[in-house]
Write an enzyme that holds these catalytic residues in place. Sequence first.
Site, mmCIF file in Angstrom:
data_model
loop_
_atom_site.group_PDB
_atom_site.id
_atom_site.type_symbol
_atom_site.label_atom_id
_atom_site.label_comp_id
_atom_site.label_asym_id
_atom_site.label_seq_id
_atom_site.Cartn_x
_atom_site.Cartn_y
_atom_site.Cartn_z
ATOM 1 N N GLY A 147 29.230 -9.598 -36.087
ATOM 2 C CA GLY A 147 29.853 -10.892 -36.369
ATOM 3 C C GLY A 147 31.224 -10.748 -36.985
ATOM 4 N N GLY A 148 32.016 -9.841 -36.439
ATOM 5 C CA GLY A 148 33.306 -9.527 -37.049
ATOM 6 C C GLY A 148 34.499 -10.293 -36.525
ATOM 7 N N TYR A 164 17.379 -21.014 -41.945
ATOM 8 C CA TYR A 164 18.451 -20.100 -42.367
ATOM 9 C C TYR A 164 18.133 -19.459 -43.710
ATOM 10 C CZ TYR A 164 23.199 -18.782 -43.923
ATOM 11 O OH TYR A 164 24.305 -18.110 -44.389
ATOM 12 N N ALA A 178 15.532 -16.811 -43.460
ATOM 13 C CA ALA A 178 16.100 -15.566 -42.945
ATOM 14 C C ALA A 178 16.883 -14.822 -44.021
ATOM 15 C CB ALA A 178 17.000 -15.864 -41.747
ATOM 16 N N LYS A 179 17.654 -15.565 -44.798
ATOM 17 C CA LYS A 179 18.494 -14.916 -45.807
ATOM 18 C C LYS A 179 17.652 -14.310 -46.929
ATOM 19 C CE LYS A 179 22.481 -15.437 -43.958
ATOM 20 N NZ LYS A 179 23.273 -14.243 -43.558
#
Length: 254
Positions: free
Chosen positions: A18-19, A161, A164-165
């Site tokens: 994800g850069g 989300y 997941a985190k």
Amino acid sequence: MPSARFPDLDGASVLITGGGSGIGAGFVEGFARQGARVAFFDIAEGPSRELCRKIEAEGFPAPLFVPVDLRDVEALRAGVTRAAQAHGPITVLVNNAALDDRHAVADVTPEYWDNNQNINLRPHFFSAQAVAPGMKAVGGGSIINITSTSWLINHPDLSSYTAAKAGIVGLTKGLAGELGPDNIRVNAVAPGWVLTERQKALWVTEERVAAHVARQSIKRPMEVEDIVGTVLFLASDASRMLSAQLLIVDGGYL
């Protein structure tokens, strides 16, 4: 960008997921400025190629952009192979990719849930799995998993989300325990509210920022550069005995 220099990162083979934009683009630029050989994954080709041009124009080593949809594990594995072929065995992995779309509990379907987890959690494991053999072969490495403070502050509208985190923290602990004997360190970084262009476009208002900053010990909005230095430190041998940890970078949010 941070002013600190980490000489051991000069020439290091670094992979960032994800850069292409946001915090991930900050990581790509930060490592490039250290002289690292950087590869990064993203699905957004336009911004990713523009980032490569920008970094090269500034006189730093051009990153290698590898288009990868992280939901496709075989494509992820092929991307890791390509990065290692270009730059040598990966010794620094930054698992950054995420999608923080808002979602009401009542609207989440099994398909939405699976897709969300396949972006926000599953790739962290399979990226680590893919780079671990190369790290072992060269005597060690550093894996840095980007999580979030959202699961610590009961953030609404993000239940999949935040699950997941939170899961990333557990994954970090498990990976650190298994890979530690091979001198592979695994840590997690939890940013607070960083005002990326995506955040500004979708959710930032003056009132929201003011309310958030009022609860920070450091009274200014957080920027991408505020996360980069922490990740560079964790990637370098300055943190060589630091593993299985969660570092919260949120301006001292109360």
